[in-house]
Structures are given as C-alpha cells and as structure tokens.
Design a protein around this motif. Structure first.
Motif, short mmCIF file in Angstrom:
data_model
loop_
_atom_site.label_atom_id
_atom_site.label_comp_id
_atom_site.label_asym_id
_atom_site.label_seq_id
_atom_site.Cartn_x
_atom_site.Cartn_y
_atom_site.Cartn_z
N ALA A 4 0.84 -1.21 0.00
CA ALA A 4 0.00 0.00 0.00
C ALA A 4 0.87 1.26 0.00
CB ALA A 4 -0.93 0.00 1.21
N ASP A 5 1.99 1.24 0.74
CA ASP A 5 2.89 2.39 0.78
C ASP A 5 3.79 2.45 -0.46
OD1 ASP A 5 1.95 3.33 3.17
OD2 ASP A 5 3.46 2.32 4.39
N CYS A 6 4.09 1.29 -1.04
CA CYS A 6 4.97 1.24 -2.21
C CYS A 6 4.37 0.28 -3.23
CB CYS A 6 6.37 0.80 -1.80
SG CYS A 6 7.52 0.68 -3.19
N PRO A 7 3.38 0.74 -4.03
CA PRO A 7 2.74 -0.15 -5.00
C PRO A 7 3.69 -0.67 -6.08
CG PRO A 7 1.40 1.80 -4.59
CD PRO A 7 2.73 2.06 -3.97
N ARG A 8 4.74 0.11 -6.40
CA ARG A 8 5.66 -0.34 -7.45
C ARG A 8 7.09 0.05 -7.10
NH1 ARG A 8 4.99 0.61 -14.04
NH2 ARG A 8 6.38 -1.12 -14.64
N TYR A 9 7.99 -0.91 -7.25
CA TYR A 9 9.41 -0.63 -6.97
C TYR A 9 10.24 -1.29 -8.05
CZ TYR A 9 13.67 0.24 -4.32
OH TYR A 9 14.91 0.72 -3.91
N ALA A 10 11.06 -0.49 -8.74
CA ALA A 10 11.91 -1.00 -9.82
C ALA A 10 13.34 -0.55 -9.59
CB ALA A 10 11.41 -0.51 -11.17
N GLY A 11 14.27 -1.30 -10.15
CA GLY A 11 15.68 -0.95 -10.01
C GLY A 11 16.55 -1.79 -10.89
N VAL A 12 17.82 -1.38 -11.04
CA VAL A 12 18.77 -2.10 -11.88
C VAL A 12 20.17 -1.83 -11.34
CG1 VAL A 12 19.08 -0.22 -13.54
CG2 VAL A 12 19.42 -2.57 -14.27
N VAL A 13 21.07 -2.81 -11.53
CA VAL A 13 22.46 -2.67 -11.09
C VAL A 13 23.32 -2.26 -12.28
CG1 VAL A 13 24.46 -3.84 -10.09
CG2 VAL A 13 22.16 -4.42 -9.29
N LEU A 14 24.15 -1.24 -12.07
CA LEU A 14 25.08 -0.76 -13.09
C LEU A 14 26.49 -0.79 -12.51
CD1 LEU A 14 23.04 2.36 -14.25
CD2 LEU A 14 23.19 0.18 -15.44
N ASP A 45 12.71 16.28 -16.34
CA ASP A 45 12.30 16.02 -17.72
C ASP A 45 11.02 15.19 -17.77
OD1 ASP A 45 12.73 16.20 -20.52
OD2 ASP A 45 13.45 14.15 -20.53
N LEU A 46 10.99 14.08 -17.01
CA LEU A 46 9.86 13.15 -17.06
C LEU A 46 8.98 13.21 -15.82
CD1 LEU A 46 11.74 10.02 -18.48
CD2 LEU A 46 10.40 11.69 -19.76
N GLY A 47 9.43 13.90 -14.77
CA GLY A 47 8.63 13.96 -13.54
C GLY A 47 8.79 12.74 -12.65
N GLN A 48 9.76 11.85 -12.95
CA GLN A 48 9.96 10.63 -12.18
C GLN A 48 11.24 10.76 -11.34
OE1 GLN A 48 8.19 7.67 -11.69
NE2 GLN A 48 9.79 7.33 -10.17
N PRO A 49 11.11 10.87 -10.01
CA PRO A 49 12.32 10.91 -9.17
C PRO A 49 13.04 9.55 -9.20
CG PRO A 49 10.41 11.79 -8.00
CD PRO A 49 9.89 11.11 -9.23
N LEU A 50 14.36 9.59 -9.21
CA LEU A 50 15.20 8.40 -9.13
C LEU A 50 16.16 8.56 -7.96
CD1 LEU A 50 16.30 8.13 -12.90
CD2 LEU A 50 14.36 6.98 -11.83
N SER A 81 13.84 3.29 -9.07
CA SER A 81 12.76 4.07 -9.67
C SER A 81 11.46 3.47 -9.15
CB SER A 81 12.83 4.00 -11.19
OG SER A 81 11.82 4.78 -11.78
N ALA A 82 10.66 4.27 -8.41
CA ALA A 82 9.52 3.69 -7.70
C ALA A 82 8.29 4.58 -7.80
CB ALA A 82 9.88 3.45 -6.24
N TYR A 83 7.17 4.00 -7.42
CA TYR A 83 5.93 4.76 -7.23
C TYR A 83 5.51 4.55 -5.78
CZ TYR A 83 0.99 5.98 -7.25
OH TYR A 83 -0.23 6.53 -6.93
N PHE A 84 5.50 5.64 -5.00
CA PHE A 84 5.15 5.59 -3.59
C PHE A 84 3.79 6.22 -3.36
CE2 PHE A 84 9.91 5.99 -3.41
CZ PHE A 84 10.17 4.71 -2.95
N GLY A 99 1.58 12.99 -6.24
CA GLY A 99 1.17 11.87 -7.07
C GLY A 99 1.93 11.80 -8.37
N THR A 100 2.79 10.79 -8.52
CA THR A 100 3.53 10.61 -9.77
C THR A 100 2.82 9.57 -10.64
OG1 THR A 100 4.96 8.98 -8.68
CG2 THR A 100 5.74 11.26 -8.74
N ASP A 101 3.40 9.27 -11.79
CA ASP A 101 2.81 8.33 -12.74
C ASP A 101 3.28 6.91 -12.41
OD1 ASP A 101 1.86 6.91 -14.87
OD2 ASP A 101 2.89 8.08 -16.42
N PRO A 102 2.37 6.01 -11.98
CA PRO A 102 2.79 4.65 -11.66
C PRO A 102 3.28 3.85 -12.87
CG PRO A 102 0.41 4.82 -11.59
CD PRO A 102 0.93 6.21 -11.77
#
Length: 803
Positions: free
Chosen positions: A219-229, A266-271, A343-346, A371-374
């Motif tokens: 409920a607090d974090c509906p989507r969580y994405a990430g990648v290793v570089l 640029d896209l409104g998505q915090p990383l 990169s997440a949607y909280f 409210g960001t874009d999920p």
C-alpha cells in the motif's frame, strides 16, 4: 517550477515565441509568472571575438607588460597585455572596446579604450576566469583553431541561450511537474503531437553484485523497480547537461546525480542511486523502522525516525527516507564504481508524512506527495540507464527488477454532454469535446447522444470526477471563448458566507481601541456655517431639517470632520490636549433624485503622541503616525490602494489621497488652519477619513497570519538616484513586480536631496527583505533577484544605482 523552452522543443515542434507559449499555458491553468533569459556563459560573450596576435614586444615602460598588435577581424588594434604567455602568432580570445565581461569572481566590468603606462590599449586579451569560463588566471587562453579572425567567441565556445518559463504550479496539477507534462498541455493547446522516444531494450552486459528487493507494505509502495550498473566513472557532467540544470537554477554535482535530476525535471519521475557496494548483504527492504531509530541523512544531520515514514533499508538498517532524502552512508561518492538505481511509485500519503515529520522539502518529495505516474518508473529507469552508459561508461549488470503486484487502474468516469454545456455555460460540439480529451491522452469510449465514458490515466490524479473532465474541456477550449450572456448566472456547489458589516466594524474598533484610541459618537446634525465657510463643502448639497431645534443643528453633516473637531475643541479647552480618536458615522447629501448617504471612518490625532518624561522629551503627532494607522487598518482588511497621490486643497494644508481603481478610498493629512479656526480648535489636528462602504465592499476576507518561516530572511540594500517626480509607490510597484514572491518586504531607510546629486533628482536608500517559504535562499538566487530589481529600476523609472 522552471521549464526550459529548448527542452520542450525536444518533445513538440514550437515556432511560437516564449511569450506566446506563456500566454497559452496561463490561459489553460498553468500560470506563467515570468520568463527569464538563460545564457550558459554570463553576458553571452557579446563583443568577444577570436583574434590573432600579429606582434608582441616588451612594454617600453613596464617590465611585466607586453605591447601587442592584434587582428580582431574588423580592425588591427594595439593591446597592452600582462599575461606571461602571450606571444606572436597565437589565436586568442579578445574582448573589444565596449564589451561587458562577467568574470568568474567579482563584479562585471566594461572594456574601454585606455592608456596603460603611456601606451594606448584598445581591448583585452582574456584569461578564462575573466570571461566566466573557468577559474584559471595563470595566463591568456591560447586556442588551436583555424577560424577566421573576428569569429564571435560565442560560436567557438558554443554558448547556449534559452528562455525559461517560471510556472506557478497549483497543487492539483502534479502531472505538469515536468517538461513532458507541460508538453502534453501544449499538445492539446496547439493541436500538435508530442514525440516520446521509444523504450530501449536493456541487455545484461556483465554480471554484477546480486541485489534482491523485498517490499513489506504494498500500500505504501505499490511499485518498486531498479537495476544494477557497474564500471561507471563518477565525473563532471557534459556541458549540455550542466547547462540544462543551471537553466533551472540547479547546481551540477556529478554525472550520476545530474542524470537523476535531469530525469526528474524532464519526465517527472524521481530516481535515487545507491552505492551498490554499500548495500549490506545485497538486500533492499522497503518498509518502516521503529520509532526513535537514529538515521543520518545526506546533509550530515542525525534524525530520529517517527516510525511513520517509509524507509529504504538494507539488512543493517536505513539507507534512505523513501521519496524524500537519501542517507549519508549509501550515497554516491567520487569513488563509487557500481550503483543500484531505484525508480519507484510511492503512496503520496506516506511521502507527505515523512516530509512533514522531518521538515524536508525536496524536488522528489514535491512530486511524490502530489502523485507521480505509476506507469513511468521503468521507462524513466531505461532512459537514465542509456544516459549513464553514454556519459559515465556504465555497464548493465542485472535484469530490471520490477515489483508491481497490484497495478494502479485507470480512472473510469461517466460524463453527460448536458452537464458539460450547463457548467461551461455554452454548447460545446461533441466532436470538439472528444478531440480535446484525446489530445490530453484521455480516452473516450461508449459514446451515446447523451454522453460517454472517459478513461483517464493514473498520472492524472486531478481527473477522477465528471466535473474534472468538464474542467479539462473548458481550459483547453478556452475560458475567453465562453461568451457572457445578458443575464449572468452561475452554478456552484460551495457555500459563500455573507459578510457582516457590524462584525467587520467591531474588528476594526477592537484594533483601534487596543492601540489607545477613544471612540467618538457624535450628532448627525451640524451647523450650516461649516458648509458655507469651509471652502470645500457645497452648501447646495446640505440636507436641511424642516423643523429645526436650532440653527446649530440645522443640516445633516456632509463629513465627520467638523463633529469630530467639536469634540477635540471641548477636550482641549479642558486641558486634555493629547488626543487619539476615531468615529464610524454616516454622512448625508442631496442627490439628483432624493438623497444619498454613506458610512465613513474618521481618525483624529492632536497634541503629543508621547508625554514629556525623564526618559524622553514630548513628541508631537506627525503625518507618519496617522498614515501608519490607516495602513494597519487596510492591512487588516486585506486591501492595498492602487494609487496614492498628493492633495493640496481644503480641508487640508497638505494630504494624500488613496484610490482603489478610479474610486477615492480616503484622504489623510494635516487640517488647514482656516478649518481649525472655524471649529475653534487651537492646535494642530491630523485627520483621515475613509470610505467605509467601499472598504466593506472590497474586503474579501480579513488578513490571515501564518507561522513564521523557519528559513532565514536575507536583507539587501540598494541606493537609487531618481527624478523627484517619481514617487515611492511607483518604485515599490516596480520592485514588487520584478522581485516576485521572494521579496517579502520593501522599506525606505533614507531619502536625500542636496548638492551631492544632480538638480531635480533625489536618492532613495531601499531595503529588500528576501525569503523563500520552502527553502534556504542560495547566493545565486539572491543575486539573480537583485539583478532583476536593478534592471527593472533602470528600465522603468530611469534609476541610477549608487555604489
């Protein structure tokens, strides 16, 4: 919020001027509060060219100076140069006479023709710090180029220019908190398609540290994405990226942080980038920590957690306050070679709590809590990875982790054409309604003659009801295109409380009584002689009483002045000479048809404002005392006069007239001696009379007070020399418009007129109190605001700035 026109052009074709774009956006609800020019090098290197040193000899009268001749393309000039590395045959950067240079440190200066140790010098051969390109002053810049002499230096150094829109974003428009969001609105307003680059597939280039993710509260974090570089190199960003950030008043840090800031704006998505080597046991846990847990943030401060904020943790403990602020331990440093990019949607609620508990307002929290874009996290992640590969040499070392167990659904809204036409106030063609909505990326399905179903994407957090859909149609169709009917009416849902004149009068009475004023209640009947002999009242407008009790009570009063003066005379004759009084009363006059009356507020000062004592001498009342009282009343009623002008006519010896638009709000001044003699008052009287009916009509609400800001206030002073005809109100109006919301208060602490300045001029010493309610002001923001003020004073009131 700042938006770059150059960046908007990457999304949509724009041939319109920045001013036209600003007007379009303002009309549609994204109010453009200002448009600033941005130049990547201060001054744009105007008047600076590429030149060639034709000869170089030792200066005849100075050991450390050289005498050169330089081909600037348009002329061959002699220049005295103090750099040790100047030599014949060099291609150099030359500032010609008249050029204004903006050095890396110090004040701007203009190049003038001069004599240096007896030799004429017509320009300057520049070092990089002298034209704002760096900090080195070891010697002049020597270029390896084949460009013709006279080529503008701005071309060689690729000076970038841009127009920056300052948008006052309302809380409901979270979708527009980015360049992409603003471009979407322009897509609808201009009828042009935006171009969004397609996602690039990511392939693992070399395996890196294994990172696992666990989300404890979906409920607090509906989507969580990430990648290793891995294998990335932390270094300064390329010039184009630094220019973009600086145009938005952001200071570049390093390529990794700069890329995350670029994607956010640029896209409104915090990383957020974590140093992958510092993630203990390679495990990320998204959840809450116990109340009282200490956590050190990136600014080096230790904070006690409330237990309500969402945290990004590893197996040891907290690494980041989710969506708000990073931790000191896990952040990217110059030694970092591998990162985990998040990169997440909280949930907006949990981010708002974390931000408020710790008093942290960041660009990321600003967006997350609205409210960001999920549906954006993975797209933004891939875009950032591509930039990190290009700029930092990063290699993809894992598949993208994307935990999205319960996708956020689109908003489905039933809409009636009848409701659209009723609330907008005109009939909108259904075809236009559909075109507008689809240009805003709102799908229209299930169409019938009566209505349709609208499908809004979840990034449109402000479009969830039928009225929201209607608002979208109206703002793109244009408020200005809704014609006014002969019979004005409106539909509304909110309640509008009725203003109570008695309550408002009581509030002002309470305020004046608290400042030591006595209230007067005088007779509405007065002497006819006042109108006949005062020289400013028209006796033909007197409302006469048919059955007079006496000649002294023969007419209705046209002003509160004389009845108040009678009270003052009564008190002064009984040795009560220090008086502060006020009266709310009605005045009466004949009209073309019948009679008219109006409510007035009168204020009287006479005698001394402070009595003689062992601490200080007695101080008589002055103009500033009664003016300050009127100012306090107007401030309390939330009213600001639109015009203040001087009045030199009865009943005043001198006075000021206050206006709201074309209507007279009131007058303030020293009562003329002839008027005082008529009322038998034997000492000076200061008098103000305000139109209470007009004040009541224009008051929308009483002044509201806010908590004192925790961010520091900064004071800057300026001394202006201006024409005597220019009033302080004109100066203040220019300052308020140019300074914007950062200028909280403007004051005059000195006025000079005398021999030291030109005849017909006066000097104002002004203080400006600057404050941002959400952040601590930076030196750059302060200097930018003061530069705006200086330019506005010079351009609009012809001011000369005294140093």
């Amino acid at each position: 919020m700042k938006i770059s026109i150059n960046r908007l052009k990457q999304y949509i074709e724009l041939v319109e001027s920045p001013e036209e774009i600003g007007a379009l956006l303002t009309r549609s609800g994204l109010e453009v509060e200002g448009i600033d020019d941005f130049v990547s090098v201060p001054g744009g290197l105007d008047g600076v060219v590429i030149g060639e040193v034709l000869s170089c000899e030792k200066h005849p009268d100075a050991d450390k100076l050289s005498l050169t001749t330089v081909d600037t393309g348009s002329a061959i000039v002699q220049i005295v140069c103090g750099a040790p590395n100047v030599a014949k045959g060099q291609k150099v950067v030359v500032a010609t006479v008249g050029a204004k240079l903006y050095p890396s440190e110090g004040e701007p200066f203009e190049i003038k023709k001069a004599k240096i140790r007896g030799q004429v010098s017509e320009g300057m051969i520049c070092a990089e710090d002298e034209i704002g390109l760096g900090s080195s002053h070891a010697g002049i810049m020597v270029l390896t180029v084949d460009l013709p002499n006279g080529t503008p230096a701005s071309e060689y150094f690729e000076v970038e220019t841009d127009a920056i829109l300052e948008i006052g974003l309302t809380p409901n428009r979270a979708d527009a908190a980015s360049h992409l969001g603003v471009a979407r609105d322009l897509q609808a307003l201009l009828g042009k398609k935006i171009t969004l680059p397609e996602e690039s597939p990511l392939a693992v280039e070399q395996p890196g540290p294994a990172i696992s993710v666990e989300v404890q509260d979906v409920a607090d974090c509906p989507r969580y994405a990430g990648v290793v570089l891995t294998d990335l190199k932390v270094a300064p960003s390329p010039q184009w990226l630094q220019n973009f950030l600086r145009s938005l008043d952001l200071e570049p840090i390093n390529n990794v942080v700069d890329i995350t800031n670029f994607i956010l704006h640029d896209l409104g998505q915090p990383l957020h980038a974590f140093d992958a080597d510092k993630i203990f046991e390679g495990k990320i846990i998204v959840g809450k920590l116990p109340k009282g847990t200490p956590f050190v943030t990136l600014d080096g401060k230790e904070r006690k957690l409330s237990g309500e904020e969402l945290m990004i943790n590893d197996s040891k403990g907290g690494m980041c306050i989710a969506g708000v602020f990073g931790g000191n331990h896990s952040g990217v440093s110059d030694e970092t070679t591998s990162i985990f990019l998040e990169s997440a949607y909280f949930s907006p609620d949990v981010i708002r709590k974390g931000s408020q508990v710790h008093g942290l307002k960041t660009d990321a929290s600003f967006r997350f809590e609205r409210g960001t874009d999920p549906n954006m996290p993975v797209y933004a992640l891939k875009k950032a990875v591509a930039l990190l590969q290009e700029i930092a040499g990063a290699k993809v070392s894992s598949e993208i982790i994307d935990l999205y167990p319960v996708p956020v659904q689109d908003f489905e809204i039933q809409v009636s054409y009848g409701h659209i036409n009723r609330l907008i106030g005109k009939v909108i063609d259904p075809t236009e309604v559909k075109t507008i909505l689809e240009s805003l990326e709102i799908k229209v399905i299930n169409e019938t003659p009566e209505g349709f179903t609208a499908i809004a994407k979840p990034y449109r957090v402000d479009v969830t009801r039928e009225s929201d859909i209607i608002e979208e149609v109206l703002r793109i169709h244009g408020f200005h295109q809704v014609e006014l009917s002969e019979n004005l009416r409106t539909d509304f849902l909110a309640e509008h409380p009725v203003k109570d004149q008695n309550k408002l009068q009581y509030r002002v009475t309470e305020m004046l009584a608290g400042q030591g004023y006595f209230e007067l209640i005088t007779n509405s009947l007065t002497k006819p002689v006042y109108a006949e002999k005062s020289g400013y009242l028209d006796s033909a407008l007197n409302v006469e009483i048919y059955n007079k009790l006496s000649e002294d009570l023969g007419v209705m009063r046209q002003t509160l002045l004389f009845s108040g003066l009678e009270v003052l005379a009564h008190n002064i004759n009984r040795r009560q000479t220090d008086l502060k009084c006020f009266e709310f009363g009605t005045i009466y006059q004949k009209a073309e048809e019948g009679y008219k009356e109006g409510r007035r507020l009168a204020i009287f000062h006479s005698g001394n404002r402070s009595s003689e004592s062992w601490i200080e001498k007695e101080k008589p009342f002055g103009f500033s005392d009664i003016y300050a009282t009127v100012e306090r009343i107007l401030e309390r009623l939330n009213i600001e006069p639109s015009q203040v002008s001087i009045l030199e006519s009865a009943p005043f010896a001198y006075a000021l007239v206050l206006k709201l638009g074309e209507k007279v709000l009131g007058s303030i001044g020293l009562v003329d001696e002839k008027i005082l003699k008529l009322a038998e008052v034997r000492q000076e009287v200061w008098f103000a009379e305000l139109d209470w009916d007009l004040l009541f009509k224009k008051t929308s609400s009483l002044k509201k007070y806010a908590e004192i800001s925790k961010f520091p206030e900064v004071r800057r002073d300026l001394s202006l020399v201006i024409d005597k005809a220019v009033t302080y109100d004109q100066v203040k109006a220019v300052a308020q418009k140019a300074g914007g919301k950062l200028v909280q208060k403007i004051g005059v602490f000195d006025v000079y007129q005398g021999e030291k300045i030109e005849a017909g001029k006066k000097a104002y010493a002004l203080s400006f109190h600057l404050q941002d309610q959400e952040n601590t002001l930076t030196d750059r923001e302060i200097e930018k605001t003061m530069s705006k003020l200086i330019r506005a004073f010079q351009d609009q009131v012809g001011a000369i700035i005294r140093s």
